[in-house]
Design an enzyme around this catalytic site. Structure first.
Site, PDB file in Angstrom:
ATOM      1  CG  HIS A 100      18.733   6.241 -20.502  1.00  0.00           C
ATOM      2  ND1 HIS A 100      17.970   7.219 -21.309  1.00  0.00           N
ATOM      3  CD2 HIS A 100      18.177   5.072 -20.673  1.00  0.00           C
ATOM      4  CE1 HIS A 100      17.117   6.437 -21.898  1.00  0.00           C
ATOM      5  NE2 HIS A 100      17.073   5.311 -21.548  1.00  0.00           N
ATOM      6  CG  HIS A 176      13.224   4.419 -18.943  1.00  0.00           C
ATOM      7  ND1 HIS A 176      12.521   3.380 -19.250  1.00  0.00           N
ATOM      8  CD2 HIS A 176      14.280   4.616 -20.088  1.00  0.00           C
ATOM      9  CE1 HIS A 176      13.490   2.768 -20.373  1.00  0.00           C
ATOM     10  NE2 HIS A 176      14.305   3.645 -20.840  1.00  0.00           N
ATOM     11  CD  GLU A 309      12.162   5.888 -22.599  1.00  0.00           C
ATOM     12  OE1 GLU A 309      13.200   6.402 -22.489  1.00  0.00           O
ATOM     13  OE2 GLU A 309      11.705   4.706 -23.383  1.00  0.00           O
TER      14      GLU A 309
END
Length: 343
Positions: A100, A176, A309
């Site tokens: 991420h 997210h 996501e």
């Protein structure tokens, strides 16, 4: 709530309200902190996991609750990639991988509020962030915008855009949010039903990085091509689902977007339909959430929420067979999601 967009360098929480749904979003990480929609009999409930104030997000207590992650969502194997003959090394923050966007990805930045209309017709908020050349090891400066709009009574649209200024760079943003359509404080999501418009997953190695193969889901615990209970076969996939689905069997479009998933909660009758233009969606069942104290002192445990996501494929920068995530300097990355609620 007063419009706080005059002072946008300070993390705050901003409201969108069209009379049917109310959404609270922070400029810290462009994070959805609360989203209230009606269920059966019109009863409102907040269906996202999160915190009452911005402080826990800023203090790192949120396991990516509600935020936009980047510059590259999901895992990059061993935090390494090569682009245009240059080798790049990223922070390792998830086993042996970079996850991420690194230690201080876009989810941990205070974004500028570039526009905000709180209520009335089509309320919206636009966030803007400038990512410097070399930030978290990535090449080139990038300007990113994210606009959340309440497009109809119970529909929210997210438009994400990013333009690399001076170097080619990988970009793959993801939203997210952890969803629980019974209400954020109602326990686990194992009785939610889901349909995913993907007939393949990208199977992973022991460190949750795709192997490069595409695995047909038919006959496996990963098959959600027809709606079924999330918990039905979750015990057969280790600690839970955390897999990228290839969105390859959408049978319908809306506003140029394909159907990614339908999430349904029988108890409240709430349904969320998710539409996107991204090639994949990470289906994650909150396997690592463990005793997080959230809104109204609700305690979030394992499987308290489900993430959907939409994204480029994980580790695509190192898998030439996957859809390319490199955006050339001066070109524009675009990624749209449509969240459509009904009861």
């Amino acid at each position: 709530m007063a419009d706080q967009s005059k002072n946008t360098n300070t993390p705050g929480i901003f409201e969108l309200n069209n009379g049917s749904m109310q959404v609270k979003i922070s400029n810290f990480g462009a994070t959805i902190t609360s989203l209230s929609v009606p269920g059966k009999n019109g009863k409102l409930a907040d269906v996202v996991l999160g915190f009452d104030s911005v402080d826990p997000y800023v203090n790192g207590l949120a396991p990516y609750f509600g935020c936009i992650v980047g510059r590259v969502a999901n895992r990059i194997k061993e935090g390494k990639f090569s682009l245009n003959g240059v080798d790049y090394t990223l922070p390792i923050n998830n086993g042996p991988n970079s996850l991420h966007g690194g230690n201080n990805g876009f989810d941990k930045k205070t974004w500028e509020v570039a526009g905000h209309k709180k209520d009335g017709d089509k309320p919206f908020i636009t966030f803007k962030y400038h990512s410097a050349d070399g930030e978290e090891g990535y090449p080139g400066a990038v300007t990113v915008t994210a606009t959340y709009t309440l497009t109809s009574a119970t529909t929210m649209r997210l438009d994400m855009e990013a333009v690399p200024e001076n170097k080619d760079t990988p970009i793959s943003l993801a939203q997210h949010t952890y969803w629980n359509l019974s209400g954020h404080d109602s326990g686990n999501i194992l009785d939610h039903r889901i349909q995913i418009w993907g007939s393949h997953i990208t199977p992973v190695d022991q460190h949750s990085v795709p192997t490069g193969e595409l695995l047909p889901v038919k006959g496996t615990p990963f098959d959600f091509t027809e709606e079924k209970r999330i918990g039905e076969r979750i015990g057969e996939v280790g600690i839970g689902y955390d897999h990228n689905y290839v969105l390859d069997c959408a049978d319908q479009e809306k506003d140029g977007l394909k159907h990614a998933a339908k999430l349904r909660d029988g108890e409240s009758s709430r349904v969320m339909d998710l539409w996107t233009d991204a090639p994949g969606v990470q289906f994650y069942t909150g396997n690592y959430v463990d005793g997080v104290v959230g809104k109204g002192n609700a305690v979030y445990g394992k499987h308290s929420g489900v993430c959907l996501e939409t994204q480029g494929f994980p580790n695509a920068i190192n898998q030439k067979s996957f859809p390319c995530v490199v955006v050339k300097a001066g070109e524009k990355y675009k990624h749209t999601m449509l969240f459509e609620f009904s009861a």
